[in-house]
Scaffold this active site. Sequence first.
Site, PDB file in Angstrom:
ATOM      1  N   CYS A  85       0.850  -1.084   0.114  1.00  0.00           N
ATOM      2  CA  CYS A  85       0.056  -0.042   0.080  1.00  0.00           C
ATOM      3  C   CYS A  85       1.012   1.419  -0.053  1.00  0.00           C
ATOM      4  O   CYS A  85       1.462   1.462   0.836  1.00  0.00           O
ATOM      5  CB  CYS A  85      -1.075   0.019   1.309  1.00  0.00           C
ATOM      6  N   GLY A  86       1.001   1.864  -0.898  1.00  0.00           N
ATOM      7  CA  GLY A  86       1.677   3.097  -1.366  1.00  0.00           C
ATOM      8  C   GLY A  86       1.328   4.286  -0.247  1.00  0.00           C
ATOM      9  O   GLY A  86       2.198   4.818   0.447  1.00  0.00           O
ATOM     10  N   HIS A 205      -8.807  -4.041  -7.675  1.00  0.00           N
ATOM     11  CA  HIS A 205      -9.115  -2.375  -7.754  1.00  0.00           C
ATOM     12  C   HIS A 205      -8.995  -2.018  -9.350  1.00  0.00           C
ATOM     13  O   HIS A 205      -8.831  -3.005 -10.184  1.00  0.00           O
ATOM     14  CB  HIS A 205      -7.533  -2.017  -7.337  1.00  0.00           C
ATOM     15  N   CYS A 235      -3.536   6.794  -5.180  1.00  0.00           N
ATOM     16  CA  CYS A 235      -3.230   5.454  -4.794  1.00  0.00           C
ATOM     17  C   CYS A 235      -1.782   4.966  -5.263  1.00  0.00           C
ATOM     18  O   CYS A 235      -1.614   4.721  -6.659  1.00  0.00           O
ATOM     19  CB  CYS A 235      -4.296   4.500  -5.786  1.00  0.00           C
ATOM     20  N   GLY A 236      -0.870   4.710  -4.369  1.00  0.00           N
ATOM     21  CA  GLY A 236       0.405   4.505  -4.700  1.00  0.00           C
ATOM     22  C   GLY A 236       0.600   3.207  -5.477  1.00  0.00           C
ATOM     23  O   GLY A 236       1.417   2.989  -6.413  1.00  0.00           O
ATOM     24  N   THR A 237      -0.021   1.999  -5.222  1.00  0.00           N
ATOM     25  CA  THR A 237       0.014   0.782  -5.942  1.00  0.00           C
ATOM     26  C   THR A 237      -0.572   1.016  -7.485  1.00  0.00           C
ATOM     27  O   THR A 237      -0.255   0.482  -8.447  1.00  0.00           O
ATOM     28  CB  THR A 237      -0.480  -0.386  -5.075  1.00  0.00           C
TER      29      THR A 237
HETATM   30  O1  PYC Z   1      -1.884   3.786  -2.025  1.00  0.00           O
HETATM   31  O2  PYC Z   1      -1.389   1.784  -2.646  1.00  0.00           O
HETATM   32  C1  PYC Z   1      -2.442   2.402  -2.227  1.00  0.00           C
HETATM   33  C2  PYC Z   1      -3.670   2.070  -1.784  1.00  0.00           C
HETATM   34  C3  PYC Z   1      -3.980   0.886  -2.133  1.00  0.00           C
HETATM   35  C4  PYC Z   1      -5.375   0.654  -1.624  1.00  0.00           C
HETATM   36  C5  PYC Z   1      -5.733   2.106  -0.765  1.00  0.00           C
HETATM   37  N1  PYC Z   1      -4.363   2.870  -1.041  1.00  0.00           N
END
Ligand code: PYC
Length: 310
Positions: A85-86, A205, A235-237
């Site tokens: 999770c980013g 996702h 959303c980092g990923t």
């Molecule tokens: O930031 O990777 C992310 C992430 C995944 C689900 C919610 N945030």
Amino acid sequence: MRVIDSHTGGEPTRLILSGGPDLGSGPLADQAARLETEHSDFCASVLLEPRGHDAMVGALLLPPKSPDSVAAVIYFNPVGNLGMCGHATIGTLVTLYHLGRIYFGLHRLETPVGVVEAKLISPNRVVVENVASYRHAKAVCLEVPGLGQITGDVAWGGNWFFLTPDCPADLESTNIAQLSTAACAIRDALWTQGITGAKGARIDHVEFLGAPQSPQGHGRNFVLCPGGAYDRSPCGTGCSAKLACLAEDGLLDPGTSWIQESIIGSTYTLSYRRNDRGQVIPQIEGEAHVTADVTLLFGKDDPYRTGIRA
Ligand code: PYC
């Protein structure tokens, strides 16, 4: 249970410092699987109302396996685990700094899908170097009830994503309800039509892609998370999956910056490098803020001890 809350570009993280379940020993991926299968009540009680809300991501802090790492962490949402999770990695580093456990510089964090390196560059800003990301399938067509034909890419960025420019509405915060409904329909159609990530992994996702609104931006997105909440951050990923697609299409060179806006307008600055195996290693720079340092209480006679699951 002591938790510290933060948000990264508006997306909340709840870091659990003490009071988590005993996950035994062994590889972190096994401990993560145990958290998901044997302690779902724990996860729901920490994240859901009345103590939290469905957009919250939990970060269970554990001792690292290697002395070179600052910590091990398992990320989870109200319905299950996240591989990586980013936003929560950025939130975790800012929180560890807030606690006086780390200082500026590079830190290794163990996650169930691999070690990530993250650099704290100021009290609130972090650059995360994510796990290797890649596109699994290009221009996949699917029929979605109510939406018609939708075309998009399947890519891995630490979680599985379906990324599509076929947006049912403009990427404006006023359209969040409509975007969420459409993204859920796409996620369900992917599963029923047998479109998965590698080794049959469920794509949980969905990311709508569109034009930026700010002059300095390069793209804007809306991301549906597995529990049905939308990501307030870019959303980092999801950004890592997007970078992998841009790299494969020859649309972004290594080291070139890309500013990604979220549906609420918060931003990450992205870039990538190629490792010695030629894989795309995404870099995500973002900002987090600590919002609460609290003790959660779980009364024995509290009827909503394990969260409201309507
Ligand atoms: O930031 O990777 C992310 C992430 C995944 C689900 C919610 N945030």
